[in-house]
Write a protein that holds these residues in place. Structure first.
Motif, mmCIF file in Angstrom:
data_model
loop_
_atom_site.group_PDB
_atom_site.id
_atom_site.type_symbol
_atom_site.label_atom_id
_atom_site.label_comp_id
_atom_site.label_asym_id
_atom_site.label_seq_id
_atom_site.Cartn_x
_atom_site.Cartn_y
_atom_site.Cartn_z
ATOM 1 N N ILE A 183 37.447 43.475 37.822
ATOM 2 C CA ILE A 183 37.972 42.730 36.680
ATOM 3 C C ILE A 183 38.180 43.670 35.504
ATOM 4 O O ILE A 183 37.357 44.550 35.253
ATOM 5 C CB ILE A 183 36.984 41.615 36.276
ATOM 6 N N GLY A 184 39.267 43.459 34.784
ATOM 7 C CA GLY A 184 39.476 44.164 33.529
ATOM 8 C C GLY A 184 40.110 45.529 33.680
ATOM 9 O O GLY A 184 40.631 45.903 34.739
ATOM 10 N N PHE A 231 34.584 37.954 25.862
ATOM 11 C CA PHE A 231 34.795 37.120 27.047
ATOM 12 C C PHE A 231 35.976 37.697 27.825
ATOM 13 O O PHE A 231 36.647 38.632 27.374
ATOM 14 C CB PHE A 231 35.053 35.660 26.652
ATOM 15 N N VAL A 232 36.238 37.136 28.999
ATOM 16 C CA VAL A 232 37.399 37.532 29.796
ATOM 17 C C VAL A 232 38.278 36.304 29.962
ATOM 18 O O VAL A 232 37.828 35.281 30.505
ATOM 19 C CB VAL A 232 36.991 38.085 31.179
ATOM 20 N N PRO A 233 39.527 36.335 29.509
ATOM 21 C CA PRO A 233 40.401 35.158 29.604
ATOM 22 C C PRO A 233 40.643 34.746 31.062
ATOM 23 O O PRO A 233 40.705 35.589 31.963
ATOM 24 C CB PRO A 233 41.702 35.629 28.946
ATOM 25 N N ILE A 284 42.651 26.340 38.984
ATOM 26 C CA ILE A 284 42.492 26.532 37.546
ATOM 27 C C ILE A 284 41.333 27.496 37.332
ATOM 28 O O ILE A 284 40.214 27.253 37.808
ATOM 29 C CB ILE A 284 42.221 25.190 36.835
ATOM 30 N N VAL A 285 41.598 28.598 36.641
ATOM 31 C CA VAL A 285 40.583 29.618 36.393
ATOM 32 C C VAL A 285 40.224 29.579 34.913
ATOM 33 O O VAL A 285 41.078 29.819 34.052
ATOM 34 C CB VAL A 285 41.091 31.021 36.789
ATOM 35 N N TYR A 286 38.983 29.257 34.620
ATOM 36 C CA TYR A 286 38.532 29.161 33.232
ATOM 37 C C TYR A 286 38.084 30.541 32.726
ATOM 38 O O TYR A 286 37.870 31.471 33.508
ATOM 39 C CB TYR A 286 37.357 28.184 33.127
ATOM 40 N N LEU A 298 32.387 46.571 31.693
ATOM 41 C CA LEU A 298 33.587 45.741 31.805
ATOM 42 C C LEU A 298 34.351 45.791 30.494
ATOM 43 O O LEU A 298 33.765 45.632 29.425
ATOM 44 C CB LEU A 298 33.205 44.307 32.150
ATOM 45 N N SER A 299 35.661 45.996 30.586
ATOM 46 C CA SER A 299 36.491 46.057 29.391
ATOM 47 C C SER A 299 37.754 45.226 29.599
ATOM 48 O O SER A 299 38.518 45.466 30.524
ATOM 49 C CB SER A 299 36.882 47.507 29.077
ATOM 50 N N ALA A 300 37.919 44.205 28.755
ATOM 51 C CA ALA A 300 39.136 43.394 28.753
ATOM 52 C C ALA A 300 39.748 43.525 27.367
ATOM 53 O O ALA A 300 39.188 43.050 26.379
ATOM 54 C CB ALA A 300 38.813 41.936 29.073
ATOM 55 N N GLY A 301 40.864 44.195 27.282
ATOM 56 C CA GLY A 301 41.433 44.569 25.988
ATOM 57 C C GLY A 301 42.008 43.399 25.213
ATOM 58 O O GLY A 301 42.568 42.460 25.778
#
Length: 446
Positions: free
Chosen positions: A163-164, A44-46, A84-86, A21-24
């Motif tokens: 995701i990501g 983390f992933v926002p 609401i997504v945390y 998983l990669s979230a830049g």
């Protein structure tokens, strides 16, 4: 209060990463695509990234299905979001760096086309948290919104929602192990008092998530048909395989097979599969549907995307190619001399060591969604993919490095499946593909 909150539902999803998983972060200080980190330096992933991924992919999976209610759930310029997504928490995350390089049609590296990408390794545990709010004016839409929540969790569990970054090349797939929820009915004062003193630690996790079961406070409706299709091709490695990784650590190797999960599993990245499939499909189109013209490349670009270095805008890949994990293989340390092609003798100082794998089996998984009326139909896409799959199964298409010495050859290892069912009447899909190509290029099958 003109429009009070009447219900709140808190949902917690626990599972593991089924792929890197990669979230830049946008910083790109260590690699060309650094993973985003919090103040403690943990990846983390926002929540904003998660919400955007959910909304975009649900709209693609269920086009036109109550889209107005979906936008209300996620919010618009007029409506405040009711979901609401945390931030997604990654527990004991192990970071890896994946290397990539763009190859031409001769499998030669293109100058200055190498890149590095930082990602969280597969098998890392995660926690995802959602808060769903029902206001007085939205009670009539409560049941519809609950079905969207079911679709989100089902999509994550099935691999249809990813995701990501680089999700079209196998990144961002997760598993859903357990789901728990806490529901508050604010119509009753005692429920509101409980909510004031409630915390996420008090939420008890439910049983394993099962698609089709009622595991949220509102029952499911009948499942909705999606626009996604999945082709699964079981393959066995005929002899050896080498997907090069030059990150060998302290080992006395020049390069070795690429592994994932702390060298637990050898893998074939989605980028490797996509490059091989794309190149072979273009060869087949040019060979059997003359004359050669730009239409051949346009068909391939529609399926596998086009980069921005071509004239015009880039195009996202329509085919999602999952990363393949190889099972039941073994390592084979090899030391070789480079050979002078003119004299047939060894080249002085050209001794090198590598570690390919021998045997094993895997699955090539290809996903795509129905497109516009002007695009290729799913039947035509299946036929074109099967053209290339036949070459894979017959050992005519080799994948990875050192293919000139026999590595990367596969063979059939079971029935090809379309949407989980054994594929039949392949000739029907071949005809659909041929007719679609003939219509595009104005030629006929040679």
């Amino acid at each position: 209060m003109a429009n009070p909150i009447v219900e709140r539902t808190y949902i917690r999803i626990d599972g593991k990463l089924a792929a890197p998983l990669s979230a830049g972060s946008g910083q790109d200080e260590k690699t060309d695509h650094d993973m985003i980190r919090n103040q403690q330096g943990q990846p983390f992933v926002p929540g904003s990234s998660l919400a955007g991924a959910f909304l975009h992919q649900l709209q693609q999976l269920y086009p036109g299905l109550e889209d107005r209610e979906l936008k209300k759930l996620f919010g618009t310029s007029i409506w405040q979001s009711r979901l609401i997504v945390y931030d997604m928490t990654l527990h004991a995350a192990e970071l890896v760096i994946r290397d990539g390089v763009k190859l031409d049609s001769y499998k030669t590296a293109i100058d200055q086309a190498k890149y590095e990408l930082e990602a969280v390794e597969r098998e890392v545990s995660y926690t995802m948290r959602l808060e769903w709010i029902v206001r007085a004016d939205s009670e009539k839409e409560k049941e519809k919104e609950a079905q969207w929540l079911y679709r989100i969790i089902d999509g994550l569990a099935d691999g249809r929602i990813t995701i990501g970054a680089k999700s079209n090349r196998g990144f961002g797939k997760i598993t859903v192990d357990r789901v728990g929820y806490m529901h508050f009915n604010h119509r009753h004062p005692e429920e509101s008092r409980k909510w004031l003193h409630w915390s996420w630690d008090q939420l008890s996790m439910g049983s394993m998530w099962e698609r089709g079961n009622n595991q949220l406070p509102i029952p499911r409706s009948a499942p909705s048909a999606t626009t996604e299709h999945c082709l699964t091709i079981p393959l066995a490695i005929d002899q050896t395989l080498m997907i090069r990784s030059y990150r060998v650590g302290d080992q006395p190797l020049d390069y070795k097979q690429l592994y994932s999960g702390s060298e637990k599993w050898p893998v074939i990245p989605g980028t490797t599969w996509a490059g091989a499939l794309r190149s072979r499909l273009l060869v087949l189109l040019e060979s059997f549907f003359p004359p050669k013209n730009k239409s051949h490349e346009q068909i391939v670009d529609e399926l596998f995307g086009a980069s921005n270095d071509k004239k015009g805008d880039g195009k996202a890949s329509r085919i999602l190619v999952e990363e393949s994990v190889i099972r039941e293989s073994r390592k084979l340390p090899v030391t070789r001399n480079a050979i002078d092609r003119f004299t047939g003798g060894t080249i002085k100082g050209a001794l090198y060591s590598s570690e390919p794998i021998v045997g094993g089996h895997t699955e090539l998984v290809l996903r795509w969604r129905e497109g516009s009326a002007e695009g290729l139909s799913s039947k035509a896409i299946i036929g074109m993919l099967l053209w290339v799959v036949k070459d894979l199964q017959e050992g005519l298409l080799a994948v990875g490095g050192e293919t000139a010495v026999g590595r990367g050859v596969f063979k059939e290892n079971g029935a090809v499946q379309l949407d989980g069912i054994a594929l039949k009447e392949e000739s029907f899909y071949f005809r659909e593909a041929a007719q679609a190509v003939e219509k595009r290029i104005g030629g006929t099958f040679a």
